[in-house]
Design an enzyme around this catalytic site. Structure first.
Site, short mmCIF file in Angstrom:
data_model
loop_
_atom_site.label_atom_id
_atom_site.label_comp_id
_atom_site.label_asym_id
_atom_site.label_seq_id
_atom_site.Cartn_x
_atom_site.Cartn_y
_atom_site.Cartn_z
N SER A 32 55.18 30.00 35.24
CA SER A 32 55.09 30.70 36.52
C SER A 32 55.64 29.89 37.69
CB SER A 32 53.64 31.07 36.83
OG SER A 32 52.85 29.91 36.92
N ASP A 322 48.18 31.49 45.93
CA ASP A 322 47.00 31.93 45.19
C ASP A 322 46.34 30.70 44.58
OD1 ASP A 322 48.28 31.30 42.79
OD2 ASP A 322 48.65 33.38 42.21
N HIS A 325 49.11 28.71 42.55
CA HIS A 325 50.55 28.64 42.88
C HIS A 325 50.80 28.36 44.35
CE1 HIS A 325 50.15 31.32 39.29
NE2 HIS A 325 51.08 30.48 38.84
#
Ligand SMILES: *[C@@H]1O[C@H](CO)[C@@H](O)[C@H](O)[C@H]1NC(C)=O
Length: 347
Positions: A32, A322, A325
């Site tokens: 990610s 978040d 991240h």
């Protein structure tokens, strides 16, 4: 070799590479930290193609990037004079015409270890390589064999993963912990990394930037569990990141010697990222201990939703978007730091 000749080699190398080296495409493998939307196309709970993700992206569009805006490969592509965003290979909105100058095979939640991608049913690293082979065939069809060989060889490959192997897998699911001490697991991951690098090398890949781990004990999700230590960074995880990064650096040196024509750079985000987290005010941030989205302590993927009224209004004040991240602004600062070595080496 004396000091002067070392300096001379560095100058010569920098000068030489500026003249001949060119990067026609940026090609991305990983998790990610670099995924630009491949998980949109697969059955997993780990997604981010809905608001408020992407609210500061071009057109305020969620794309499947795990941030409010762009992720590091986008900034790197732009810095190399290529397009400002790297499309996800599985995004049906793009074709080989787009992918010829940059493509992303990364999948949020994946790791070097197959057992990691199994946790959230995402794309394992070996499958990213299968997709890359399919891409090579399409590229040959699109630009012809000779030009395709050149793109494959001269492209810069960004490889960024490993955090999930520790946080999502090793420290969460007992299987690997019963099998390996953490040092043994680090070595196991490096074996898998070696297998991966040798495989893409055999497919013609020659220029690689492989990322080290971030200070993963400082991710808000991990800090939120550190109740006994006043929600400080989890020292244990940061130490594992440092230990793994040191081994990864040695691994990069070794492979550069073993594989002729390979130029692999160890791009280590740890120091700059740690500085941002511990001295956020230096960069204009106001909050580093919690994320922008929701309570900032656990929300990510579907838990970070538009309905969450606690979400901050200005993400530029936050280091993290978040619970797992960074914000776009953090991504940009980290990339600017990494470019100081990336650009002279590959441009
Ligand atoms: C991961 O899975 C693939 C596909 O089943 C297999 O080829 C590969 O050997 C596996 N890797 C490891 C280290 O188990």
């Amino acid at each position: 070799m004396g000091f002067v000749s070392i300096i001379f080699s560095i100058i010569f190398f920098t000068w030489g590479s500026k003249i001949e080296a060119k990067v026609p495409a940026i090609i991305v493998f990983g998790d990610s930290s670099v995924d630009s939307g491949n998980n949109n196309a697969i059955k997993t709970l780990l997604k981010s193609n809905f608001m408020p993700y992407g609210r500061d992206f071009y057109g305020g569009q969620p794309t499947g990037r795990f941030s409010n805006g762009r992720v590091p490969p986008d900034f790197i592509s732009e810095a190399f004079g290529l397009k400002p965003t790297i499309p996800a290979y599985l995004d049906p909105a793009f074709t080989i015409a787009d992918f010829a100058t940059g493509v992303c095979f990364a999948s949020a939640g994946t790791g070097f270890d197959n057992a990691t991608s199994d946790v959230l049913n995402v794309i394992p690293l070996w499958r990213e390589v299968e997709l890359y082979k399919e891409y090579q065939a399409k590229l040959r069809g699109y630009v012809g064999n000779e030009k395709a060989n050149e793109v494959i060889k001269e492209a810069l490959y960004l490889v960024s993963l490993g955090t999930n192997d520790f946080l999502e897998n090793y420290y969460t699911i007992p299987r690997r912990r019963l099998q390996f001490s953490v040092q043994q697991y680090e070595d196991f991951l490096l074996q898998l990394a070696g297998k991966f690098i040798r495989e893409i090398y055999s497919l013609g890949v020659r220029k690689i930037s492989i990322s080290g781990l971030p200070p993963m004990g400082c991710l808000p999700l991990e800090r939120a569990t550190n109740v006994m230590s006043n929600f400080e960074c989890v020292e244990k995880f940061n130490l594992v990141a440092l230990e793994f990064n040191a081994k990864l650096e040695g691994f990069v040196w070794a492979l550069n010697r073993q594989l002729p024509g390979l130029t692999m750079l160890f791009s280590n985000p740890y120091a700059i990222f740690y500085q941002i987290i511990t001295k956020p005010y230096l960069y204009g941030f106001e909050v580093a201990g919690k994320a922008c989205c929701g309570t900032g302590t656990f929300e990510m993927s579907y838990l970070c939703s538009q309905e969450n009224s606690l979400t901050c209004s200005d993400a530029t004040k936050y280091v993290f978007w978040d619970a797992f991240h960074p914000t776009e602004k953090t991504n940009q600062i980290i990339v600017n730091d990494l470019l100081q070595t990336l650009l002279p080496m590959f441009r």
